[in-house]
Write an enzyme that holds these catalytic residues in place. Structure first.
Site, short mmCIF file in Angstrom:
data_model
loop_
_atom_site.label_atom_id
_atom_site.label_comp_id
_atom_site.label_asym_id
_atom_site.label_seq_id
_atom_site.Cartn_x
_atom_site.Cartn_y
_atom_site.Cartn_z
N ARG A 177 0.85 -1.19 0.00
CA ARG A 177 0.00 0.00 0.00
C ARG A 177 0.88 1.24 0.00
O ARG A 177 1.96 1.23 0.60
CB ARG A 177 -0.87 0.04 1.27
CG ARG A 177 -1.97 -0.98 1.33
CD ARG A 177 -2.79 -0.78 2.60
NE ARG A 177 -3.44 0.51 2.63
CZ ARG A 177 -4.67 0.76 2.15
NH1 ARG A 177 -5.37 -0.22 1.64
NH2 ARG A 177 -5.20 1.96 2.22
N HIS B 3 13.35 -2.70 -0.31
CA HIS B 3 13.02 -2.60 -1.74
C HIS B 3 14.05 -3.39 -2.55
O HIS B 3 15.25 -3.30 -2.28
CB HIS B 3 13.02 -1.12 -2.17
CG HIS B 3 12.65 -0.94 -3.60
ND1 HIS B 3 11.34 -1.08 -4.03
CD2 HIS B 3 13.39 -0.70 -4.71
CE1 HIS B 3 11.31 -0.90 -5.35
NE2 HIS B 3 12.54 -0.67 -5.78
C1 GRF Z 1 10.34 -8.21 -1.47
O1 GRF Z 1 11.00 -8.39 -2.70
C2 GRF Z 1 10.53 -6.81 -0.96
O2 GRF Z 1 11.76 -6.26 -1.31
C3 GRF Z 1 9.41 -6.06 -1.64
O3 GRF Z 1 8.33 -6.96 -1.64
C4 GRF Z 1 8.83 -8.29 -1.62
C5 GRF Z 1 8.19 -8.97 -0.45
O4 GRF Z 1 8.50 -10.33 -0.40
N1 GRF Z 1 9.13 -4.81 -0.97
P1 GRF Z 1 8.09 -11.21 0.87
O5 GRF Z 1 6.58 -11.05 1.04
O6 GRF Z 1 8.84 -10.68 2.05
O7 GRF Z 1 8.47 -12.61 0.53
#
Ligand code: GRF
Length: 201
Positions: A91, A109
């Site tokens: 979100r 990220h």
């Molecule tokens: C990860 O790649 C993170 O960097 C991004 O969303 C993804 C989440 O993956 N913000 P998970 O749900 O922690 O497996």
């Protein structure tokens, strides 16, 4: 330091945080609350597995983003949360939310910011022909995928990398630097000067 971890999906970063806490490598941080905006988020299995208090605030349960974020702030205050971790929370936060928890919201990220913010960062890096990408842990600001950078890790992109293989390489690093950043913050080893973060070794 009481953490709330916010998720929307798979939850592999949540799992790495919970596992770090279990093995004593999360410093003074404890996971006090897990929040999901999706009732069927796969990552919710980890809150059961690690026996953590979990609250679902569904994405479409409020009339506006502002109302949703008001509710989120209320819940976080009720649980005395010190630090919020966005671990794949899909979100966009309102300025009200970000300003309420200034420099107390951590995001992960999957690129070396400021390159490739937004969705599909791994695909963006591949399409751009980058030779290196990686991941970034940073404090959230009003802009998406912006804000002071806490830690970054680079990975090499090889000729035969696909979106899937690159995502896996980056994810492996995410699972190391996110808990590490939380540990450093909890131990007071991070100071912020304007937008630059100094990490005490
Ligand atoms: C990860 O790649 C993170 O960097 C991004 O969303 C993804 C989440 O993956 N913000 P998970 O749900 O922690 O497996």
């Amino acid at each position: 330091m009481r953490l709330a971890v916010l998720i929307s999906g798979r939850g592999s970063n949540l799992r790495s945080i919970l596992e770090s806490e279990r093995t004593g490598s999360l410093g003074k941080a404890i996971v006090s609350l897990i929040i999901s905006d999706k009732r069927d988020a796969k990552g919710l299995k980890y809150s059961k597995e690690y026996n953590k208090k979990t609250i679902i605030i569904e994405s479409n349960s409020h009339n506006s983003k502002e109302e949703y974020d008001n509710q989120l702030v209320k819940v976080l205050h009720e649980h005395d949360i010190d630090l919020i971790v966005l671990a794949g929370f899909m979100r966009i936060l309102t300025p009200f939310f970000v300003n309420t928890f200034n420099n107390r919201i951590v995001n992960i990220h999957p690129s070396l910011l400021p390159a490739f913010p937004g969705l599909n960062a791994q695909k963006q890096a591949l399409n751009h022909g980058s030779k290196i990408s990686g991941c970034t842990v940073h404090f959230a600001s009003e802009e998406v995928d912006d804000g002071p950078i806490i830690l970054q890790r680079a990975v090499e992109i090889s000729n035969d990398d696909t979106e899937e293989s690159l995502s896996q390489k980056i994810l492996k690093q995410e699972h190391e630097i996110l808990p590490l950043a939380l540990k450093l913050i909890s131990e007071g080893k991070i100071s912020i000067k304007e937008r630059k973060i100094i990490v005490e070794e």
